[in-house]
Design a protein around this motif. Structure first.
Motif, PDB file in Angstrom:
ATOM      1  N   PRO A 170     -66.028  75.405  27.802  1.00  0.00           N
ATOM      2  CA  PRO A 170     -64.612  75.782  27.911  1.00  0.00           C
ATOM      3  C   PRO A 170     -64.016  76.318  26.622  1.00  0.00           C
ATOM      4  CG  PRO A 170     -64.869  73.384  27.950  1.00  0.00           C
ATOM      5  CD  PRO A 170     -66.237  73.963  28.068  1.00  0.00           C
ATOM      6  N   TRP A 171     -64.484  75.827  25.468  1.00  0.00           N
ATOM      7  CA  TRP A 171     -63.954  76.341  24.213  1.00  0.00           C
ATOM      8  C   TRP A 171     -64.414  77.775  23.968  1.00  0.00           C
ATOM      9  CZ3 TRP A 171     -60.024  74.686  21.509  1.00  0.00           C
ATOM     10  CH2 TRP A 171     -59.628  73.349  21.611  1.00  0.00           C
TER      11      TRP A 171
ATOM     12  N   ARG B 294     -62.415  93.824  31.882  1.00  0.00           N
ATOM     13  CA  ARG B 294     -63.810  93.743  32.342  1.00  0.00           C
ATOM     14  C   ARG B 294     -64.661  92.964  31.349  1.00  0.00           C
ATOM     15  NH1 ARG B 294     -66.744  98.448  35.361  1.00  0.00           N
ATOM     16  NH2 ARG B 294     -68.587  97.313  36.048  1.00  0.00           N
ATOM     17  N   ARG B 295     -64.469  93.229  30.060  1.00  0.00           N
ATOM     18  CA  ARG B 295     -65.265  92.552  29.035  1.00  0.00           C
ATOM     19  C   ARG B 295     -64.991  91.058  29.027  1.00  0.00           C
ATOM     20  NH1 ARG B 295     -69.443  91.571  26.932  1.00  0.00           N
ATOM     21  NH2 ARG B 295     -69.863  91.669  24.707  1.00  0.00           N
ATOM     22  N   LEU B 296     -63.747  90.667  29.185  1.00  0.00           N
ATOM     23  CA  LEU B 296     -63.430  89.239  29.238  1.00  0.00           C
ATOM     24  C   LEU B 296     -64.065  88.590  30.465  1.00  0.00           C
ATOM     25  CD1 LEU B 296     -59.705  88.947  28.103  1.00  0.00           C
ATOM     26  CD2 LEU B 296     -61.798  88.596  26.795  1.00  0.00           C
ATOM     27  N   GLY B 297     -64.056  89.308  31.581  1.00  0.00           N
ATOM     28  CA  GLY B 297     -64.708  88.771  32.771  1.00  0.00           C
ATOM     29  C   GLY B 297     -66.188  88.528  32.538  1.00  0.00           C
ATOM     30  N   GLN B 298     -66.850  89.454  31.855  1.00  0.00           N
ATOM     31  CA  GLN B 298     -68.273  89.275  31.546  1.00  0.00           C
ATOM     32  C   GLN B 298     -68.495  88.056  30.659  1.00  0.00           C
ATOM     33  OE1 GLN B 298     -69.039  93.036  29.678  1.00  0.00           O
ATOM     34  NE2 GLN B 298     -69.726  94.022  31.570  1.00  0.00           N
ATOM     35  N   LEU B 299     -67.695  87.930  29.612  1.00  0.00           N
ATOM     36  CA  LEU B 299     -67.912  86.862  28.633  1.00  0.00           C
ATOM     37  C   LEU B 299     -67.602  85.486  29.207  1.00  0.00           C
ATOM     38  CD1 LEU B 299     -66.412  88.645  25.508  1.00  0.00           C
ATOM     39  CD2 LEU B 299     -68.822  88.110  25.907  1.00  0.00           C
ATOM     40  N   THR B 300     -66.552  85.378  29.995  1.00  0.00           N
ATOM     41  CA  THR B 300     -66.179  84.065  30.517  1.00  0.00           C
ATOM     42  C   THR B 300     -67.131  83.581  31.609  1.00  0.00           C
ATOM     43  OG1 THR B 300     -64.600  85.175  31.999  1.00  0.00           O
ATOM     44  CG2 THR B 300     -63.741  84.292  29.936  1.00  0.00           C
ATOM     45  N   VAL B 301     -67.748  84.499  32.331  1.00  0.00           N
ATOM     46  CA  VAL B 301     -68.670  84.069  33.376  1.00  0.00           C
ATOM     47  C   VAL B 301     -70.036  83.701  32.813  1.00  0.00           C
ATOM     48  CG1 VAL B 301     -69.741  86.282  34.001  1.00  0.00           C
ATOM     49  CG2 VAL B 301     -69.304  84.575  35.779  1.00  0.00           C
ATOM     50  N   LEU B 302     -70.336  84.161  31.588  1.00  0.00           N
ATOM     51  CA  LEU B 302     -71.651  83.923  31.010  1.00  0.00           C
ATOM     52  C   LEU B 302     -71.733  82.654  30.184  1.00  0.00           C
ATOM     53  CD1 LEU B 302     -72.696  87.532  29.924  1.00  0.00           C
ATOM     54  CD2 LEU B 302     -73.532  86.207  31.867  1.00  0.00           C
TER      55      LEU B 302
ATOM     56  N   TYR C 127     -61.200  76.654  15.282  1.00  0.00           N
ATOM     57  CA  TYR C 127     -62.362  76.508  16.165  1.00  0.00           C
ATOM     58  C   TYR C 127     -62.477  77.714  17.093  1.00  0.00           C
ATOM     59  CZ  TYR C 127     -65.795  73.801  18.869  1.00  0.00           C
ATOM     60  OH  TYR C 127     -66.935  73.344  19.472  1.00  0.00           O
ATOM     61  N   VAL C 128     -61.337  78.139  17.660  1.00  0.00           N
ATOM     62  CA  VAL C 128     -61.331  79.287  18.558  1.00  0.00           C
ATOM     63  C   VAL C 128     -61.769  80.546  17.817  1.00  0.00           C
ATOM     64  CG1 VAL C 128     -59.782  80.842  19.806  1.00  0.00           C
ATOM     65  CG2 VAL C 128     -59.664  78.384  20.227  1.00  0.00           C
ATOM     66  N   ARG C 129     -61.277  80.739  16.600  1.00  0.00           N
ATOM     67  CA  ARG C 129     -61.645  81.926  15.843  1.00  0.00           C
ATOM     68  C   ARG C 129     -63.114  81.886  15.424  1.00  0.00           C
ATOM     69  NH1 ARG C 129     -57.036  83.436  11.540  1.00  0.00           N
ATOM     70  NH2 ARG C 129     -58.463  85.194  11.293  1.00  0.00           N
ATOM     71  N   ALA C 130     -63.633  80.698  15.166  1.00  0.00           N
ATOM     72  CA  ALA C 130     -65.046  80.590  14.811  1.00  0.00           C
ATOM     73  C   ALA C 130     -65.956  80.927  15.988  1.00  0.00           C
ATOM     74  CB  ALA C 130     -65.348  79.189  14.300  1.00  0.00           C
ATOM     75  N   LEU C 131     -65.498  80.635  17.203  1.00  0.00           N
ATOM     76  CA  LEU C 131     -66.315  80.863  18.394  1.00  0.00           C
ATOM     77  C   LEU C 131     -66.081  82.226  19.033  1.00  0.00           C
ATOM     78  CD1 LEU C 131     -65.934  77.396  20.208  1.00  0.00           C
ATOM     79  CD2 LEU C 131     -67.874  78.194  18.839  1.00  0.00           C
ATOM     80  N   ARG C 132     -65.086  82.965  18.550  1.00  0.00           N
ATOM     81  CA  ARG C 132     -64.729  84.202  19.234  1.00  0.00           C
ATOM     82  C   ARG C 132     -65.907  85.177  19.233  1.00  0.00           C
ATOM     83  NH1 ARG C 132     -62.415  84.531  14.190  1.00  0.00           N
ATOM     84  NH2 ARG C 132     -62.835  86.452  13.024  1.00  0.00           N
TER      85      ARG C 132
ATOM     86  N   ALA D 162     -57.036  78.105  29.634  1.00  0.00           N
ATOM     87  CA  ALA D 162     -58.370  77.849  29.083  1.00  0.00           C
ATOM     88  C   ALA D 162     -58.321  76.748  28.034  1.00  0.00           C
ATOM     89  CB  ALA D 162     -58.940  79.132  28.482  1.00  0.00           C
ATOM     90  N   LEU D 163     -57.286  76.724  27.205  1.00  0.00           N
ATOM     91  CA  LEU D 163     -57.153  75.677  26.195  1.00  0.00           C
ATOM     92  C   LEU D 163     -56.939  74.315  26.831  1.00  0.00           C
ATOM     93  CD1 LEU D 163     -54.935  77.429  23.501  1.00  0.00           C
ATOM     94  CD2 LEU D 163     -57.314  76.701  23.241  1.00  0.00           C
ATOM     95  N   ALA D 164     -56.156  74.270  27.905  1.00  0.00           N
ATOM     96  CA  ALA D 164     -55.933  72.994  28.592  1.00  0.00           C
ATOM     97  C   ALA D 164     -57.255  72.433  29.123  1.00  0.00           C
ATOM     98  CB  ALA D 164     -54.931  73.180  29.731  1.00  0.00           C
ATOM     99  N   ALA D 165     -58.091  73.319  29.701  1.00  0.00           N
ATOM    100  CA  ALA D 165     -59.391  72.866  30.197  1.00  0.00           C
ATOM    101  C   ALA D 165     -60.299  72.444  29.045  1.00  0.00           C
ATOM    102  CB  ALA D 165     -60.045  73.991  31.008  1.00  0.00           C
ATOM    103  N   ALA D 166     -60.240  73.169  27.930  1.00  0.00           N
ATOM    104  CA  ALA D 166     -61.084  72.834  26.784  1.00  0.00           C
ATOM    105  C   ALA D 166     -60.689  71.490  26.179  1.00  0.00           C
ATOM    106  CB  ALA D 166     -60.984  73.935  25.732  1.00  0.00           C
TER     107      ALA D 166
END
Length: 279
Positions: free
Chosen positions: A135-136, A123-131, A163-168, A207-211
């Protein structure tokens, strides 16, 4: 509720347009309060007319997903649920609320682990990805539920992993000085089941491919700023005495990555240190 990015270290803010949208909704403010009404086990059980014990069994079986949690003074996880979710579940599955527990559900409870943490993560991932439209940042949200060793294997490129860890994002949003409480929070936020880890890794790969199609991860001497109201970092000075977060660094839980990688150039170390400061 959509938020907008702010400078590093600041709290996300809600745009005026989003506030106007919420205020213009039918039945405001009661309708908004009802959407945000959260309950614990005792109040939730009373709401749908079951005993707290039956409510807990239904929750452990994954019949409804928690929306948030906290760790009490006994280092136990206390779950909260959206009241609207519980009412929707009760209306859709009245047969699970009375009489003997359904045999299939009872077998589910006996054979599977507690589903509450996994359903909260989903659920939490769904909230974060929709907001977010970046892409990164979406990739970083998925990466936030993977243990350190899984993330290192899923994102072998040190620039991309840094980069991913900095944006997490901070999944739980809980601040505590207790090491024991932090350990409990980590057990909730990080996936441990092999099937769940596999699903998140597949989602992260997509997600990485899209980013990557949108823009490459930034590297020293060729910065690629994220599309938000955050100033892009300038060239970092050489800092040979500091190890980068992405190469033999420490994870959010304090564990050291075991994967050995070639030593990074001094310029990269300085740049990665700057990434940690804005993470």
């Amino acid at each position: 509720m959509r938020t907008v990015s702010v400078a590093a270290g600041g709290r996300p803010r809600v745009a005026r347009e989003e506030i106007d949208r919420l205020r213009s909704g039918a039945g405001f403010p009661e309708s908004l309060r009802n959407q945000l009404w959260v309950v614990g086990t005792a109040e939730g059980a009373q709401l749908i007319g079951v005993s707290p014990a039956r409510f807990a069994r239904l929750a452990r079986a994954g019949c409804f997903a928690p929306v948030r949690f906290y760790v009490n003074r006994y280092r136990a996880v206390v779950w909260h649920y959206l009241a609207s979710d519980l009412v929707e579940f009760a209306d859709a599955s009245p047969e699970l609320l009375t009489g003997r527990t359904d045999p299939a559900l009872r077998m589910e409870l006996e054979e599977r682990d507690d589903q509450r943490a996994g359903s909260w993560r989903a659920r939490r991932l769904g909230q974060l990805t929709v907001l977010t439209e970046d892409p990164w940042e979406r990739a970083a949200a998925v990466a936030a539920v993977l243990p350190v060793d899984q993330l290192a294997d899923a994102v072998p490129d040190p620039y991309e992993r840094a980069y991913v860890r900095a944006l997490r994002p901070d999944l739980a949003g809980i601040r505590t000085d207790s090491a024991a409480a932090r350990e409990v929070i980590e057990r909730v936020t990080l996936a441990v089941d092999a099937d769940e880890i596999g699903r998140h890794r597949e989602r992260l790969a997509a997600a990485l491919a899209a980013a990557r199609e949108a823009r490459p991860a930034p590297k020293p001497g060729g910065h690629v700023p994220r599309p938000a109201a955050v100033p892009a970092p300038g060239p970092a000075p050489d800092s040979p005495d500091t190890e980068p977060d992405a190469v033999g660094g420490r994870s959010p839980g304090g564990e050291r990555e075991t994967q050995e990688e070639p030593a990074a150039p001094a310029g990269l170390r300085g740049w990665l240190r700057r990434l940690r400061l804005i993470a």
